[in-house]
Design a protein around this motif. Structure first.
Motif, mmCIF file in Angstrom:
data_model
loop_
_atom_site.group_PDB
_atom_site.id
_atom_site.type_symbol
_atom_site.label_atom_id
_atom_site.label_comp_id
_atom_site.label_asym_id
_atom_site.label_seq_id
_atom_site.Cartn_x
_atom_site.Cartn_y
_atom_site.Cartn_z
ATOM 1 N N ALA A 82 -9.948 -12.383 10.808
ATOM 2 C CA ALA A 82 -9.787 -12.052 9.846
ATOM 3 C C ALA A 82 -10.232 -13.475 9.034
ATOM 4 O O ALA A 82 -10.781 -12.778 7.833
ATOM 5 N N VAL A 83 -9.249 -14.244 8.895
ATOM 6 C CA VAL A 83 -9.965 -15.994 8.313
ATOM 7 C C VAL A 83 -11.096 -15.970 7.861
ATOM 8 O O VAL A 83 -11.694 -15.909 6.660
ATOM 9 N N MET B 151 -6.781 -12.669 5.268
ATOM 10 C CA MET B 151 -8.062 -12.527 4.943
ATOM 11 C C MET B 151 -7.988 -13.127 3.465
ATOM 12 O O MET B 151 -8.794 -13.543 3.011
ATOM 13 N N ILE C 31 -15.102 -7.330 -4.248
ATOM 14 C CA ILE C 31 -15.277 -7.663 -2.706
ATOM 15 C C ILE C 31 -14.151 -6.477 -2.526
ATOM 16 O O ILE C 31 -12.826 -7.185 -2.762
ATOM 17 N N ALA D 256 -13.241 -13.451 6.029
ATOM 18 C CA ALA D 256 -13.235 -13.590 4.228
ATOM 19 C C ALA D 256 -14.460 -14.711 3.671
ATOM 20 O O ALA D 256 -14.399 -14.250 2.397
ATOM 21 N N LEU E 117 -12.057 -5.020 0.884
ATOM 22 C CA LEU E 117 -11.854 -4.475 2.229
ATOM 23 C C LEU E 117 -11.308 -3.576 2.314
ATOM 24 O O LEU E 117 -9.928 -4.150 2.990
ATOM 25 N N ALA F 201 -12.014 -10.429 -4.735
ATOM 26 C CA ALA F 201 -11.748 -9.962 -3.523
ATOM 27 C C ALA F 201 -10.454 -9.185 -3.405
ATOM 28 O O ALA F 201 -9.361 -9.583 -3.924
ATOM 29 N N PHE G 297 -8.038 -7.456 -0.036
ATOM 30 C CA PHE G 297 -8.515 -6.878 1.168
ATOM 31 C C PHE G 297 -7.087 -5.927 1.540
ATOM 32 O O PHE G 297 -5.715 -6.451 0.926
#
Ligand SMILES: Cc1ncc(C[n+]2csc(CCOP(=O)(O)OP(=O)(O)O)c2C)c(N)n1
Ligand code: SF4
Lengths: 364, 261
Positions: free
Chosen positions: B90-91, A65, A52, B94, A54, A26, A28
């Motif tokens: 936000a956490v 995130m 992933i 994810a 974002l 992922a 972010f």
């Protein structure tokens, strides 16, 4: 073993491609020059290959995130450039305390403030000394070529997993933007995957709940957490110091430089040697853990040390700590996004030689 | 403090009695640190009851905020992450992206969700993240000692609005549930409370429906709980719940703002 494949790529794209190959699950991030190609490349290639990706509403959201995804057990990263990395500092401190493995890339630019989009090393202090609040350390890797922009990614993820610690790749706008040949090594993410029994994956009846937190209300407990972190940082210092030496065997003078500045210094060493000065170079690759010991032992047989940076003089403080006044430590730097030329650096070497050939010398 | 929290409840002898109501397995045995009468403890319990009753404890991951409920993970006996102030959504975003097959919820106060975390709140909702956001609106910053919140009522006296909130210095109470209800990514917005047994039952239904919709991938569910803060409001629990009905409800009326089509 499969032969790695060779391509001509921008540093940012090479880094992004390596992240996909390293099994990063992922990403972010938020756009900022000079690193937006990382997000762009991953939004295309990364997504196609199952990552992933974002685009967050801010770097604050991005880093939180990253916290969530790392806490959930994923191999995860973000990237940004200086102002964006400043915004991430609270989150990075939380990640360090909660001991979450992840990769943070800073393709840095000239500051302070909004500054410039030109390359700079002005974020050394922020990357190496903390930046966020509290006593924590990142493992900081400083590439100096497009090859290393890619190659360090694998190492960064493995180090992050091994130590449960955030790792930063500290590059700069030139390394991010320039195109060079890059070879991607064979790397099997599955072979490098480590178990993460601490991650929040949903609590089966068979184990206690997993909690990701950086909160420890009692001072004594918080001190214990700090002791544990410090012990880890000492372990990292013991095992993970990386550096490169060039022409130091017969050298009378030593240049210390990292990243892009080291590449320029490399050329300056050749220029200075052509002028008859025996100059060598040490390039710290890990900025934390810092190669103090080798710099100290090299300095013992030098007449002078010159630190070259693209900032007002930040790493020079660590060199002075390592050298402990044994020989004069000089500094040459350009700021605000200006890249020094090899000739400028060679000139600074000549100045040092002129000043330090005198027997009654003082540390600068 | 933590040790104290973790200590078991004193246990009296209940020999020979039939148990008709007990702690759900999803609630740990830690003693709540919340002030007497505080809505947080009731919402914790109801949320955990729902998760147990739905049989989804093994598949649920929660995200705690910074605020009085920062220790939510001491009480909620499921996998949890404690987020930075304002960043719970936000956490949670994810966590859900990594584990799309799990149920994910965030739990936040009004300072956390509607002041410092406003950007994360709006954008999580606007992306339509398939999570449940639980929002405890007590119109004050409880944890830091009763400062004004974005949701504090006009004229409300707090430690940072000692003469009462005025528009000139602090603007208007932020009706963030109404705001997120406008976003197409959000499927369910409801305003609930826990000041009466009936209200608690309604909240339970809302929570159950939300997890059901999350399973169907309907997008963000947002439950505002109009709550209290007896300590910050400087009232007894009974006074606080009366004040809530008389003053909070006119600004934050209970009921559904948006339901899935
Ligand atoms: C970055 C940051 N700023 C400020 C704080 C201090 N702080 C902790 S909780 C809080 C407000 C909590 O209020 P609310 O979200 O309404 O929750 P409550 O305590 O009322 O449940 C603040 C300002 C913090 N922890 N982190
Ligand atoms: S300060 Fe207010 S919100 Fe916090 S526990 Fe006490 S009553 Fe509840």
């Amino acid at each position: 073993m499969t032969v790695g494949d060779v391509r001509l790529m921008k540093g940012n794209e090479a880094l992004a491609e390596a992240a996909i190959r390293a099994g990063c699950q992922a990403y972010f991030g938020y756009p900022i020059t000079p690193q937006s190609e990382v997000l762009e490349y991953l939004a295309d290639e990364g997504r196609k290959r199952g990552m992933i990706v974002l685009q967050a509403e801010s770097e604050v959201a991005s880093i939180n995130m990253v916290y969530g995804a790392a806490g959930a057990g994923a191999r995860v990263m973000t990237s940004s450039s200086s102002p964006g990395v400043s915004l991430m500092m609270e989150g990075i401190s939380y990640i360090a305390c909660a001991e979450l493995p992840c990769l943070i890339v800073n393709v840095s630019r000239g500051g302070p403030g909004l500054g410039t989009i030109q390359p700079s090393q002005g974020d050394y202090f922020q990357s190496v000394k903390g930046g966020g609040h509290g006593d924590y350390r990142l493992i900081v890797l400083a590439p100096s070529s497009v090859q290393e922009m890619a190659g360090f990614v694998y190492d960064a993820f493995d180090l992050a997993d091994r130590y449960r610690n955030p790792v930063m790749i500290l590059a700069d706008g030139a390394l991010g933007q320039m195109m060079e040949k890059v070879e991607f090594p064979a790397y099997d993410p599955a072979a490098h995957a480590v178990p993460k029994p601490w991650a929040t994956t949903g609590k089966p009846a068979s184990r206690p709940a997993n909690v990701i937190t950086s909160l420890h209300m009692l001072a004594e407990q918080m001190e214990e957490v700090n002791h544990k972190l410090q012990a880890k940082y000492r372990l990292i210092e013991e095992h993970e110091v990386r550096y490169e030496l060039l022409a130091t065997d017969d050298a009378d003078y030593l240049i210390v430089a990292f990243g892009l500045a080291a590449r320029i210094a490399h050329r300056a060493v050749q220029v200075a040697r052509a002028h008859g000065h025996r100059v060598g170079l040490i390039r710290p690759i890990t900025l934390f853990p810092y190669p103090h010991a080798i710099i100290r032992s090299l300095a013992e047989r030098m007449k002078g040390v010159l630190v070259v940076e693209m900032n007002a003089g930040q790493m020079v403080e660590d060199v002075r700590l390592a050298v402990e006044g044994r020989v004069p430590v000089k500094f040459y730097g350009r700021m605000g996004g200006v890249i020094p030329s090899p000739d400028e650096v060679a000139h600074a070497v000549e100045q040092m030689v002129g000043q330090t050939s005198d027997v009654s010398m003082e540390a600068h | 403090m933590t040790q104290e929290i973790l200590q078991d409840q004193d246990t009296a002898s209940f020999e020979g009695m039939e148990c008709v109501y007990e702690r759900p397995g999803t609630l740990s045995e830690a003693r709540f640190h919340y002030c007497p009468g505080c809505g947080h403890s009731v919402v914790h319990r109801v949320l955990m009851e729902v998760i147990e009753e739905m049989g989804i404890a093994e598949n649920t991951i929660g995200v705690a905020p910074v605020g009085c409920s920062v220790f939510a993970y001491h009480y909620m006996n499921i996998d949890m992450q404690e987020a930075a102030h304002g960043r719970a959504s936000a956490v949670a975003t994810a966590v859900k992206r990594i584990h799309p097959d799990k149920f994910v919820f965030s739990y936040q106060g009004d300072g956390d969700l509607a002041a410092i975390g406003t950007a994360e709140t709006i954008h999580t909702c606007n992306r339509g993240e398939n999570i449940l956001m639980v929002f405890i609106n007590n119109a004050i910053y409880g944890m830091t000692g009763g400062q004004m919140a974005p949701t504090s009522l006009m004229g409300m006296k707090t430690s940072t609005s000692p003469a009462g909130r005025t528009q000139e210095t602090a603007g208007f109470p932020l009706k963030i549930a109404d705001m997120v209800a406008l976003l197409p990514g959000v499927s369910y917005v409801t305003r609930q409370s826990v000041h009466t047994p009936n209200a608690v039952r309604q909240l339970k239904k809302a929570l159950t429906k939300s997890f059901g919709w999350q399973k169907e991938g309907r997008g963000t569910c947002f439950i505002e709980v109009v709550s209290n803060c007896p300590s910050g409001w400087k009232m007894t629990p009974i006074q606080a719940n009366k004040w809530l009905v008389d003053n909070m409800f006119p600004m934050y009326p209970p009921g559904d703002l948006k339901v899935p089509a």
